[in-house]
Design a protein around this motif. Structure first.
Motif, PDB file in Angstrom:
ATOM      1  N   ARG A  94       0.839  -1.187   0.000  1.00  0.00           N
ATOM      2  CA  ARG A  94       0.000   0.000   0.000  1.00  0.00           C
ATOM      3  C   ARG A  94       0.873   1.235   0.000  1.00  0.00           C
ATOM      4  N   SER A  95       0.355   2.267  -0.579  1.00  0.00           N
ATOM      5  CA  SER A  95       1.077   3.533  -0.524  1.00  0.00           C
ATOM      6  C   SER A  95       0.123   4.580   0.031  1.00  0.00           C
ATOM      7  N   LYS A  96       0.675   5.532   0.687  1.00  0.00           N
ATOM      8  CA  LYS A  96      -0.144   6.594   1.248  1.00  0.00           C
ATOM      9  C   LYS A  96       0.032   7.817   0.367  1.00  0.00           C
ATOM     10  N   VAL A  97      -1.046   8.197  -0.274  1.00  0.00           N
ATOM     11  CA  VAL A  97      -1.034   9.371  -1.137  1.00  0.00           C
ATOM     12  C   VAL A  97      -1.711  10.494  -0.361  1.00  0.00           C
ATOM     13  N   LEU A  98      -0.945  11.515  -0.055  1.00  0.00           N
ATOM     14  CA  LEU A  98      -1.486  12.608   0.756  1.00  0.00           C
ATOM     15  C   LEU A  98      -2.488  13.453  -0.014  1.00  0.00           C
ATOM     16  N   GLU A  99      -2.254  13.655  -1.287  1.00  0.00           N
ATOM     17  CA  GLU A  99      -3.139  14.463  -2.114  1.00  0.00           C
ATOM     18  C   GLU A  99      -3.574  13.661  -3.337  1.00  0.00           C
ATOM     19  N   PRO A 100      -4.576  12.767  -3.205  1.00  0.00           N
ATOM     20  CA  PRO A 100      -4.968  11.936  -4.344  1.00  0.00           C
ATOM     21  C   PRO A 100      -5.436  12.742  -5.552  1.00  0.00           C
ATOM     22  N   SER A 101      -6.106  13.849  -5.327  1.00  0.00           N
ATOM     23  CA  SER A 101      -6.567  14.643  -6.466  1.00  0.00           C
ATOM     24  C   SER A 101      -5.396  15.252  -7.228  1.00  0.00           C
ATOM     25  N   VAL A 102      -4.318  15.606  -6.515  1.00  0.00           N
ATOM     26  CA  VAL A 102      -3.131  16.168  -7.166  1.00  0.00           C
ATOM     27  C   VAL A 102      -2.453  15.087  -8.005  1.00  0.00           C
ATOM     28  N   LEU A 103      -2.310  13.889  -7.460  1.00  0.00           N
ATOM     29  CA  LEU A 103      -1.711  12.787  -8.198  1.00  0.00           C
ATOM     30  C   LEU A 103      -2.548  12.439  -9.425  1.00  0.00           C
ATOM     31  N   CYS A 104      -3.850  12.343  -9.246  1.00  0.00           N
ATOM     32  CA  CYS A 104      -4.752  12.042 -10.358  1.00  0.00           C
ATOM     33  C   CYS A 104      -4.632  13.118 -11.434  1.00  0.00           C
ATOM     34  N   HIS A 105      -4.592  14.375 -11.031  1.00  0.00           N
ATOM     35  CA  HIS A 105      -4.479  15.478 -11.973  1.00  0.00           C
ATOM     36  C   HIS A 105      -3.140  15.421 -12.717  1.00  0.00           C
ATOM     37  N   ARG A 106      -2.077  15.049 -12.014  1.00  0.00           N
ATOM     38  CA  ARG A 106      -0.766  14.971 -12.648  1.00  0.00           C
ATOM     39  C   ARG A 106      -0.712  13.841 -13.678  1.00  0.00           C
ATOM     40  N   LEU A 107      -1.331  12.697 -13.367  1.00  0.00           N
ATOM     41  CA  LEU A 107      -1.275  11.543 -14.259  1.00  0.00           C
ATOM     42  C   LEU A 107      -2.330  11.573 -15.368  1.00  0.00           C
ATOM     43  N   LEU A 108      -3.490  12.168 -15.088  1.00  0.00           N
ATOM     44  CA  LEU A 108      -4.583  12.145 -16.062  1.00  0.00           C
ATOM     45  C   LEU A 108      -4.957  13.519 -16.608  1.00  0.00           C
ATOM     46  N   GLY A 109      -4.354  14.574 -16.070  1.00  0.00           N
ATOM     47  CA  GLY A 109      -4.670  15.910 -16.557  1.00  0.00           C
ATOM     48  C   GLY A 109      -5.921  16.498 -15.941  1.00  0.00           C
ATOM     49  N   GLN A 110      -6.628  15.727 -15.169  1.00  0.00           N
ATOM     50  CA  GLN A 110      -7.840  16.166 -14.464  1.00  0.00           C
ATOM     51  C   GLN A 110      -8.131  15.154 -13.369  1.00  0.00           C
ATOM     52  N   SER A 111      -8.969  15.536 -12.436  1.00  0.00           N
ATOM     53  CA  SER A 111      -9.357  14.580 -11.403  1.00  0.00           C
ATOM     54  C   SER A 111     -10.864  14.483 -11.376  1.00  0.00           C
ATOM     55  N   HIS A 112     -11.336  13.438 -10.745  1.00  0.00           N
ATOM     56  CA  HIS A 112     -12.770  13.129 -10.729  1.00  0.00           C
ATOM     57  C   HIS A 112     -13.603  14.314 -10.252  1.00  0.00           C
ATOM     58  N   ASN A 113     -13.160  14.935  -9.200  1.00  0.00           N
ATOM     59  CA  ASN A 113     -13.893  16.060  -8.629  1.00  0.00           C
ATOM     60  C   ASN A 113     -13.003  17.297  -8.658  1.00  0.00           C
ATOM     61  N   ASP A 114     -12.620  17.735  -9.851  1.00  0.00           N
ATOM     62  CA  ASP A 114     -11.768  18.918  -9.949  1.00  0.00           C
ATOM     63  C   ASP A 114     -12.339  20.054  -9.117  1.00  0.00           C
ATOM     64  N   GLY A 115     -11.490  20.634  -8.309  1.00  0.00           N
ATOM     65  CA  GLY A 115     -11.909  21.747  -7.473  1.00  0.00           C
ATOM     66  C   GLY A 115     -12.392  21.333  -6.100  1.00  0.00           C
ATOM     67  N   GLU A 116     -12.652  20.031  -5.897  1.00  0.00           N
ATOM     68  CA  GLU A 116     -13.114  19.570  -4.593  1.00  0.00           C
ATOM     69  C   GLU A 116     -11.950  18.956  -3.824  1.00  0.00           C
ATOM     70  N   ARG A 117     -11.901  19.180  -2.554  1.00  0.00           N
ATOM     71  CA  ARG A 117     -10.786  18.671  -1.740  1.00  0.00           C
ATOM     72  C   ARG A 117     -11.020  17.242  -1.263  1.00  0.00           C
ATOM     73  N   ASN A 118     -12.254  16.739  -1.374  1.00  0.00           N
ATOM     74  CA  ASN A 118     -12.563  15.424  -0.818  1.00  0.00           C
ATOM     75  C   ASN A 118     -12.496  14.298  -1.852  1.00  0.00           C
ATOM     76  N   PHE A 119     -11.701  14.450  -2.904  1.00  0.00           N
ATOM     77  CA  PHE A 119     -11.538  13.406  -3.908  1.00  0.00           C
ATOM     78  C   PHE A 119     -10.922  12.176  -3.259  1.00  0.00           C
ATOM     79  N   THR A 120     -11.490  10.997  -3.501  1.00  0.00           N
ATOM     80  CA  THR A 120     -10.926   9.770  -2.949  1.00  0.00           C
ATOM     81  C   THR A 120     -10.659   8.713  -4.013  1.00  0.00           C
ATOM     82  N   CYS A 121     -11.402   8.722  -5.121  1.00  0.00           N
ATOM     83  CA  CYS A 121     -11.195   7.694  -6.137  1.00  0.00           C
ATOM     84  C   CYS A 121     -11.833   8.112  -7.453  1.00  0.00           C
ATOM     85  N   TRP A 122     -11.528   7.346  -8.490  1.00  0.00           N
ATOM     86  CA  TRP A 122     -12.168   7.548  -9.781  1.00  0.00           C
ATOM     87  C   TRP A 122     -12.996   6.313 -10.095  1.00  0.00           C
TER      88      TRP A 122
END
Length: 169
Positions: A94-122
């Motif tokens: 397991r890895s602990k990702v402190l900012e999942p939305s930031v990681l998702c945005h970096r890898l996919l160019g966007q995150s599931h809930n862009d602009g929301e801080r409570n992103f947990t998964c796609w």
């Protein structure tokens, strides 16, 4: 799980990507080792055969007990069937990702809930909706993001579902 003449028959669920990969992402799928898996469109799953194998599975030895002896499916078998690489750096744990939305945005160019801080998964639905079609003016970064999204759909919708089928009894 249904029964047929006293035997349990498994029912499976697969979530293949509902679209063919764009030609632009094929080279990235090749580099990542997923081109052959991406080309698998459909296969006939014989639930009665898999159910019979599950009945012969020995949890203590992690093998199938057959009339001719014990046998198992190895990682090499899977690699040969799907054309996936099984050498290189191991990815486990397991890895602990402190900012999942930031990681998702970096890898996919966007995150599931862009602009929301409570992103947990796609979700697979979100991946399909956001990466199904590439524009004709897509940048190399956008093509790479679409390739990553397609690989995620392959892993979750095809490869992970297969293992759940075997382990669902």
């Amino acid at each position: 799980m249904a029964t047929l003449d006293g035997y349990r028959v498994l029912r499976s669920r697969f979530h293949f990507p509902k679209y063919d990969p764009d030609k632009l992402i094929m080279s990235y799928l090749q580099i990542a080792g997923f081109k052959d898996v991406a080309l698998i469109r459909r296969f006939d799953l014989r639930a009665n055969l898999i159910s019979a194998l599950v009945e012969r599975w020995c949890t203590e030895t992690h093998t199938f007990i057959m009339p001719c002896g014990e046998c198992t499916i190895t990682l090499e078998d899977v690699a040969m069937q799907l054309g996936l690489r099984v050498d290189g750096t191991v990815v486990t744990g397991r890895s602990k990702v402190l900012e999942p939305s930031v990681l998702c945005h970096r890898l996919l160019g966007q995150s599931h809930n862009d602009g929301e801080r409570n992103f947990t998964c796609w979700t697979l639905k979100w991946l399909r909706a956001n990466f199904k079609e590439l524009s004709s003016t897509a940048t190399e970064y956008e093509v790479m993001c679409a390739a990553r999204a397609y690989i995620m759909q392959l892993i979750e919708g095809y490869l992970c579902q297969t293992t759940r089928l075997i382990g669902s009894t």
